[in-house]
Structure formats: C-alpha cells, structure tokens
Write a protein that holds these residues in place. Structure first.
Motif, PDB file in Angstrom:
ATOM      1  N   ARG A 250      19.275 -14.759 -15.459  1.00  0.00           N
ATOM      2  CA  ARG A 250      19.641 -16.173 -15.329  1.00  0.00           C
ATOM      3  C   ARG A 250      20.110 -16.753 -16.665  1.00  0.00           C
ATOM      4  NH1 ARG A 250      16.343 -20.950 -12.160  1.00  0.00           N
ATOM      5  NH2 ARG A 250      17.941 -22.555 -12.462  1.00  0.00           N
ATOM      6  N   GLY A 251      19.375 -16.489 -17.732  1.00  0.00           N
ATOM      7  CA  GLY A 251      19.760 -17.016 -19.029  1.00  0.00           C
ATOM      8  C   GLY A 251      21.067 -16.435 -19.530  1.00  0.00           C
ATOM      9  N   LEU A 252      21.288 -15.146 -19.293  1.00  0.00           N
ATOM     10  CA  LEU A 252      22.532 -14.525 -19.730  1.00  0.00           C
ATOM     11  C   LEU A 252      23.732 -15.110 -18.985  1.00  0.00           C
ATOM     12  CD1 LEU A 252      21.372 -10.801 -19.957  1.00  0.00           C
ATOM     13  CD2 LEU A 252      21.816 -12.382 -21.850  1.00  0.00           C
ATOM     14  N   MET A 253      23.586 -15.324 -17.699  1.00  0.00           N
ATOM     15  CA  MET A 253      24.676 -15.920 -16.932  1.00  0.00           C
ATOM     16  C   MET A 253      24.904 -17.372 -17.361  1.00  0.00           C
ATOM     17  SD  MET A 253      25.613 -13.333 -15.103  1.00  0.00           S
ATOM     18  CE  MET A 253      26.626 -13.896 -13.722  1.00  0.00           C
ATOM     19  N   ALA A 254      23.814 -18.084 -17.640  1.00  0.00           N
ATOM     20  CA  ALA A 254      23.937 -19.482 -18.068  1.00  0.00           C
ATOM     21  C   ALA A 254      24.686 -19.591 -19.386  1.00  0.00           C
ATOM     22  CB  ALA A 254      22.560 -20.111 -18.188  1.00  0.00           C
ATOM     23  N   SER A 255      24.564 -18.582 -20.259  1.00  0.00           N
ATOM     24  CA  SER A 255      25.287 -18.628 -21.539  1.00  0.00           C
ATOM     25  C   SER A 255      26.795 -18.591 -21.335  1.00  0.00           C
ATOM     26  CB  SER A 255      24.839 -17.469 -22.430  1.00  0.00           C
ATOM     27  OG  SER A 255      25.282 -16.211 -21.942  1.00  0.00           O
ATOM     28  N   LEU A 256      27.223 -18.187 -20.148  1.00  0.00           N
ATOM     29  CA  LEU A 256      28.648 -18.189 -19.787  1.00  0.00           C
ATOM     30  C   LEU A 256      28.996 -19.315 -18.825  1.00  0.00           C
ATOM     31  CD1 LEU A 256      29.117 -14.341 -19.333  1.00  0.00           C
ATOM     32  CD2 LEU A 256      30.004 -15.747 -21.211  1.00  0.00           C
ATOM     33  N   GLY A 257      28.046 -20.236 -18.617  1.00  0.00           N
ATOM     34  CA  GLY A 257      28.294 -21.384 -17.749  1.00  0.00           C
ATOM     35  C   GLY A 257      28.199 -21.083 -16.273  1.00  0.00           C
ATOM     36  N   ILE A 258      27.489 -20.016 -15.905  1.00  0.00           N
ATOM     37  CA  ILE A 258      27.384 -19.609 -14.506  1.00  0.00           C
ATOM     38  C   ILE A 258      25.951 -19.816 -14.024  1.00  0.00           C
ATOM     39  CG2 ILE A 258      27.545 -17.661 -12.906  1.00  0.00           C
ATOM     40  CD1 ILE A 258      29.734 -16.526 -14.693  1.00  0.00           C
ATOM     41  N   ASP A 259      25.815 -20.487 -12.893  1.00  0.00           N
ATOM     42  CA  ASP A 259      24.496 -20.758 -12.320  1.00  0.00           C
ATOM     43  C   ASP A 259      24.052 -19.578 -11.463  1.00  0.00           C
ATOM     44  OD1 ASP A 259      22.172 -21.951 -11.408  1.00  0.00           O
ATOM     45  OD2 ASP A 259      23.189 -23.064  -9.817  1.00  0.00           O
ATOM     46  N   ALA A 260      22.982 -18.939 -11.893  1.00  0.00           N
ATOM     47  CA  ALA A 260      22.356 -17.864 -11.106  1.00  0.00           C
ATOM     48  C   ALA A 260      20.928 -18.316 -10.849  1.00  0.00           C
ATOM     49  CB  ALA A 260      22.388 -16.545 -11.858  1.00  0.00           C
TER      50      ALA A 260
END
Length: 408
Positions: A250-260
């Motif tokens: 979740r945090g890795l995806m959030a760093s790219l602006g993607i909600d997981a």
C-alpha cells in the motif's frame, strides 16, 4: 526487472519471469522467513471459492468476534473505517457474485500450477495432495457445519463423511469429544513452509536471479525507468518494477499516487517441535476456528483474523487462547512452542490485485491475496509472467485490476 517482496508470491513471480528470459532482482529485508508466506497453515485451500466479502460472512461476523470467543478481532477500528466501508460495498449480492466467479476461476488452476512449480523446484514431494479434514465437537455444530458446507461453493473440490477408522483415530489422539467430521479431496498441503522457502530461494538463484535485502520505502518513475529508494537512502534503478510486498504494498503504491486499499489482516500460530501427532492431513477444528497441520519441522496450530496496523505489536492473548484450545483438545505436544504472528495483505473485496498500471506502464503488481497467498502463489506467478511477457494468458486479469478501486 525489480521484484519487491520475497514472500511466496514474489518468489513465484520472479521464478516465472526468469523462466521467460527476464533478468530479475528480488529484494526484501526478511532474512529469517518471518513473513506471512511462511507462517500460515500450509493448506492449499482450493475449497475456498467464496470470497469472504459476502452477505453470509457479514451476517456471521457478530458471533465470530474475539470478545465472544471467535477468531475475529478489530484492534484499530478507526484506522480501517474506510476499508470497512469498501468491504460493505463489496458484500452486495452483485459484487459478491462477480468476485466468486473470478476467484473460482483462479482456484480451478491453483493445484495444477502448484504441481508444475514443485517440479520446477525439483521437489515434487513438497506438495502433498492428501486433502484435509474438518471436524466438530457437538451434534449441533456438526449439523450446522455440514449444512453450511453443502450450501457453499467449494470449487472443484468435494467432501465426504470422514471414514470411521479416521474418525476413531482422531478421537484416540484427542481428549475433547469429536462428534463428526468430513474429509475434503482436491485440496493439498505444503510438506514444510521452511523447506519451501529454501527451495524457492535456491531455485531462483540457480536460474540466475539476483537476491537483495533492501527495505524499499518509495518508488518514482520517469522516462528512464523506475527508481526505488531504500530505507538507508540508497537508490535502485530498473526498467520495470513488480510490487509483491504484501501488506506493505500500500505504501509503495501510494508513493506513486495510486490507491491500493490494503489492510493488515493478521494471523497467529504456535508450533511445537516435539509432539506425537500422527502423519495425517491438516485438521480444521471448526468450533474453535483453528487448523492443525503436521509439518516436517513440527506441529502447528494456527488461527485468528486480526485487523490491526501492520506494525502494531502482537496481542499475547491470541497465543494464550491458542494454548487453551490445544490443551482442551489434548493435542499430544510437549515443551514450549514457537510463537509467530504475521500480516496477510487484504483488499476490501477479498480478491487479489494483479495487473499493470495504466498511469505508469512500467509498474506491475501482484498483492492482496489475503488467506489464499500460498494457495494462489503458483498460478499468480504463471499468470503475471505470461502477461508481462506479452503472452495471452488463460485467465483474464481484468477482474483483479486495481482500477476496480479507482487506483490506476
């Protein structure tokens, strides 16, 4: 190709990519095998064709709460409130039915894929196709349990009454009264999770894969590729990235602006090295929501569905309750057990996320397999490797795209 996450999903994906000619780097800080991939019950649960985001699960939730003796614990309810709202939406009949069909299709391929992976590892004996048993301790729970399973979608598996000889042997092994049981066929178990972890690691490196132990904190993507920043400030550059980091995805995806919208759904186990449990399939004690599996390395009792922050400390009360169940059942164990807890990565609809980002074509992902990470690892690795290599896969991954949550 940088693959982030060296659990069973990450290893299966990296192996699949290596087999198709990719050069991969697999990175994960876990050096001791503490992840949920290795702490589970070892059960290849092909009978679990009904997503847990369902009207039936929602109705049963109150009586399954930890406070009332059940396995379900909400330790940080406010932190997961947005996830709960999405879960409720996923429990509508139409959403549930879509999820059931998608999950059923994956599970139909899970066991054949595990046979192929075991052959790739040159250790076919790692996969034990002995099915599993499920038992009850009262006539009432036996009747309710059988009726519930008869109404359930169990995929391509089947069950019959537990053979009288097996039921007698089970009763002989235990102190608690066992009223009845059923035996599933078409399911399996891993002979030992630690040996599986070692076999995956060794085969991956033998195929030319590179293993690192970085904690990746954030990702960025530009025209030159993917930049992964580690906890200690180092940077890794790759042409593409595949995120398989479990609950930390979740945090890795959030760093790219993607909600997981992942939550950490944690489980606990106790494992005894010294025991007299016979060599038999995994046994689910359904009244106690506990599964007991004999591995090469010991006897493991596992259970609980605990929603908590991924870094929250463990709740010792869960281990105490497992000890009480083991004592009340009279499991033949000796000495002090090893205590473990770990986080399953769970999305609101209880389906995995597998695919490629439309916003960032260099970004691929495979996470959120919840209770079925071990079960779906082999087929997930095959499907992701095929899709990323431009090969038409037998299963459409559209149902597992993060776009279903608005994340692209």
């Amino acid at each position: 190709m940088l693959v982030i996450g060296a659990g069973v999903i990450g290893h299966a994906c990296a192996l699949g990519l290596q087999q198709r000619g990719w050069r991969t780097i697999l990175t994960d800080p876990d050096r001791v095998g503490a992840a949920a991939s290795w702490g589970n019950a070892g059960h290849i649960a092909t009978e679990q064709a009904q997503p847990l985001a369902s009207p039936a699960t929602l109705r049963s939730a109150p009586r399954r709460l930890y406070a009332f003796g059940g396995p379900l614990a909400l330790r940080d309810p406010l932190s997961i409130a947005p996830w709960v709202w999405r879960y409720l939406r996923a429990c509508t009949p139409a959403s549930y039915e879509r999820g059931r069909l998608a999950l059923r299709g994956l599970l139909a391929q899970a066991l054949p894929a595990w046979r192929r992976l075991a052959q790739t590892l040159e250790q076919p004996e790692l996969l034990r196709e002995t099915g599993h048993w499920l038992c009850w301790e009262s006539a009432r729970s036996a009747q309710q349990g059988r009726e519930g399973w008869q109404r359930s979608d169990i995929g391509d598996t089947r069950f019959d009454a537990l053979a009288a000889s097996d039921l007698d042997a089970l009763r002989t092994s235990l102190r608690a009264p066992i009223e009845a049981g059923i035996a599933f066929s078409g399911t399996a178990q891993i002979a030992d999770p630690r040996r599986l972890a070692a076999a995956l690691h060794e085969r991956y490196q033998a195929m030319g894969g590179e293993r690192r132990y970085d904690r990746i904190e954030a990702l960025s993507i530009d025209d030159d590729g993917v930049l992964a920043r580690t906890r200690d400030g180092a940077q890794l550059r790759a042409e593409r990235v595949l995120v398989c980091a479990g609950a930390r995805s979740r945090g890795l995806m959030a760093s790219l602006g993607i909600d997981a919208p992942l939550v950490a759904e944690r489980g606990y186990h106790l494992q005894w090295a010294d025991h007299d449990w016979p060599d038999r399939p995994p046994v689910v004690f359904e009244d106690r929501s506990m599964i007991v599996t004999r591995f090469e390395g010991g006897l493991r009792a596992a259970g609980f569905v605990e929603y908590a922050r991924v870094d929250s400390p463990p709740d010792p009360g869960k281990w105490r309750r497992l000890r009480r169940h083991v004592a009340e059942l009279g499991l033949p164990v000796r000495g002090e057990p090893n205590e473990w807890f770990g986080a399953r990565p769970t999305l609101p609809d209880y389906l995995p996320a597998m695919g490629r980002s439309a916003r960032h074509p260099r970004l691929h992902y495979a996470f959120g397999h919840q209770h079925l990470g071990l079960t779906l690892a082999a087929i997930s690795g095959e499907l992701m490797a095929q899709a990323m290599s431009g090969i038409e896969a037998p299963t459409d991954l559209a149902a597992f795209d993060l776009a279903r949550f608005g994340g692209r």
